[in-house]
Design a protein around this motif. Structure first.
Motif, short mmCIF file in Angstrom:
data_model
loop_
_atom_site.label_atom_id
_atom_site.label_comp_id
_atom_site.label_asym_id
_atom_site.label_seq_id
_atom_site.Cartn_x
_atom_site.Cartn_y
_atom_site.Cartn_z
N ALA A 1 46.16 42.88 48.46
CA ALA A 1 46.77 41.97 47.49
C ALA A 1 47.82 41.11 48.16
CB ALA A 1 47.39 42.77 46.35
N GLN A 2 47.87 39.86 47.75
CA GLN A 2 48.83 38.90 48.31
C GLN A 2 50.04 38.77 47.39
OE1 GLN A 2 48.22 37.55 51.44
NE2 GLN A 2 46.54 39.05 51.28
N ASN B 1 25.11 41.51 36.98
CA ASN B 1 25.21 42.33 35.78
C ASN B 1 26.63 42.79 35.47
OD1 ASN B 1 22.42 42.23 35.62
ND2 ASN B 1 22.09 44.24 36.50
N HIS B 2 27.57 42.57 36.39
CA HIS B 2 28.89 43.19 36.26
C HIS B 2 30.01 42.21 36.59
CE1 HIS B 2 26.63 46.98 36.36
NE2 HIS B 2 26.06 46.54 37.46
N PRO B 3 31.13 42.27 35.88
CA PRO B 3 32.30 41.51 36.30
C PRO B 3 32.78 42.01 37.66
CG PRO B 3 32.55 42.30 34.04
CD PRO B 3 31.36 43.01 34.63
N PRO B 4 33.06 41.14 38.61
CA PRO B 4 33.54 41.59 39.92
C PRO B 4 34.74 42.53 39.85
CG PRO B 4 32.93 39.29 40.04
CD PRO B 4 32.82 39.68 38.60
N LEU B 5 35.64 42.34 38.88
CA LEU B 5 36.81 43.21 38.76
C LEU B 5 36.38 44.65 38.49
CD1 LEU B 5 39.85 43.67 38.63
CD2 LEU B 5 39.76 43.03 36.20
N LEU C 1 45.88 38.72 39.62
CA LEU C 1 44.81 39.66 39.30
C LEU C 1 44.62 40.60 40.49
CD1 LEU C 1 42.58 40.54 37.33
CD2 LEU C 1 41.06 38.91 38.47
N VAL C 2 44.96 41.87 40.30
CA VAL C 2 44.87 42.85 41.37
C VAL C 2 44.02 44.03 40.89
CG1 VAL C 2 46.14 44.42 42.88
CG2 VAL C 2 47.12 42.19 42.28
N ALA C 3 43.01 44.38 41.68
CA ALA C 3 42.17 45.54 41.35
C ALA C 3 42.90 46.81 41.78
CB ALA C 3 40.84 45.44 42.07
N THR C 4 43.19 47.68 40.82
CA THR C 4 43.87 48.93 41.10
C THR C 4 43.13 50.09 40.42
OG1 THR C 4 46.00 47.75 41.10
CG2 THR C 4 46.07 50.16 41.03
N GLY D 1 36.66 50.83 44.39
CA GLY D 1 37.99 51.16 44.90
C GLY D 1 38.36 52.60 44.58
N THR D 2 38.00 53.05 43.39
CA THR D 2 38.23 54.44 43.01
C THR D 2 37.42 55.38 43.90
OG1 THR D 2 38.65 53.80 40.71
CG2 THR D 2 38.09 56.10 41.12
N LEU D 3 36.15 55.05 44.12
CA LEU D 3 35.30 55.87 44.98
C LEU D 3 35.86 55.94 46.40
CD1 LEU D 3 31.79 54.63 43.79
CD2 LEU D 3 32.71 56.93 43.48
#
Length: 333
Positions: free
Chosen positions: A150-151, A86-90, A156-159, A97-99
């Motif tokens: 992150a490499q 149901n959701h984009p992985p990002l 694309l980096v989740a922040t 990540g925020t939690l």
């Protein structure tokens, strides 16, 4: 020491909305339940994603996890689960990540493959992405990559999200997720609280196929179980009719708001419906303290579960808390 006393005990909550009650009341009662089981020493408090169901108020799962985590201090809080298709992985990576940044060391991310909704709702959730979950392994891989450090040169980096080290669980009610969890070396939770049919086959396959990973060096199995505890077997059986009515309503396509218990279910279902509801609740443990202890001990012995995830649908919130008290007491004996 018994196997039960060595088994972690956790709680899954769907934030049930009662007949005559409101969503606000359900959210308040869920918060109080989380605080209560934290005091009792439960390991986790998970919330499940469902949509377009009038009796379940846990649809905004990540938002509610944050609220529960804020109102507690020790217990792990997580999703049981987030329905990843149901959701984009990002978006999932950023939310969790925020939690994890707000509540370090306390957030779990359980992932499911089912839609958690009817077809029309699924289309509304997914919009241009109308697949049936066949790309679930790819989605899991993408999400885990976004949660990893992150490499250099990564575009694309989740922040927040990257490097958050959130425990990822796979959830399932069939053999599919058991195989994937084993292949990836991830902890596995089986949804036997509503679909016990493949419980033993799934955990056998998971253990047989398990590959050690950087996450786990050996399998870890969580088993879901509906539990209704009361001072006597008779009262527990009476209270359990609320859960039975809820499953019956689900099968009939009726309102899922939690109903008060009734004295006689035979007035409400036919024999075929009774059989279906009882199969749905096939691993339920209902009774007074002695029956609860023997039933949970038997479930642990038969499954060799590392952890039990309990679901307790009782109409009176105070009696739901009392049920948890009884469970905690017998699990320590």
């Amino acid at each position: 020491m018994s196997s039960l006393s060595k088994t972690a005990i956790s709680m899954l909550d769907l934030v049930p909305v009662r007949t005559g009650g409101t969503v606000a009341e359900a959210l308040k009662q869920s918060t109080e339940l989380a605080q209560h089981v934290e005091r009792l020493g439960f390991t986790r408090f998970w919330l499940a994603e469902h949509h377009n169901m009038d009796g379940i108020a846990s649809s905004a799962t990540a938002l509610l996890i944050g609220h529960i985590a804020d109102k507690t201090s020790r217990i792990r809080v997580g999703s049981g689960g987030v329905m990843l298709p149901n959701h984009p992985p990002l978006v999932v990576a950023e939310n969790f990540g925020t939690l994890a940044a707000l509540y370090p060391g306390r957030i779990d991310l359980g992932l499911g493959r089912a839609p958690g909704a009817d077809q029309a709702t699924m289309r509304a959730l997914r919009r241009d992405r109308l697949g049936n979950g066949d790309d679930f392994p790819e989605q899991v891989a993408e999400l885990r990559a976004l949660l990893a450090p992150a490499q250099p040169g990564q575009r694309l980096v989740a922040t927040p999200g990257a490097g958050s080290d959130i425990p990822v669980w796979l959830l399932g009610s069939s053999l599919y997720s058991a195989q994937l969890a084993a292949h990836l070396g991830l902890p596995y939770a089986f949804a036997s609280h509503f679909a016990p049919r493949f419980l033993f086959d799934a955990i056998r396959i998971y253990r047989e196929m398990f590959r050690p990973s950087a996450v786990l060096d050996k399998p870890y199995v969580m088993v879901g179980a509906p539990v209704i505890a009361a001072p006597t077997d008779e009262e527990a059986k009476f209270l359990a009719t609320s859960s039975q009515q809820k499953i019956l309503a689900l099968m009939r396509g009726q309102s899922l708001k939690l109903q008060p218990p009734v004295n006689d279910m035979d007035e409400r279902w036919d024999p075929a419906e009774q059989h279906s509801v009882e199969a749905f609740l096939g691993v339920a443990v209902v009774g007074g303290p002695e029956r609860i202890q023997s039933g949970l001990s038997d479930l642990v012995e038969r499954t060799q579960a590392d952890e039990l995830m309990l679901v307790t649908d009782i109409y009176d919130p105070a009696l739901r808390l009392r049920s948890c008290d009884i469970v905690a007491s017998v699990c320590k004996d």
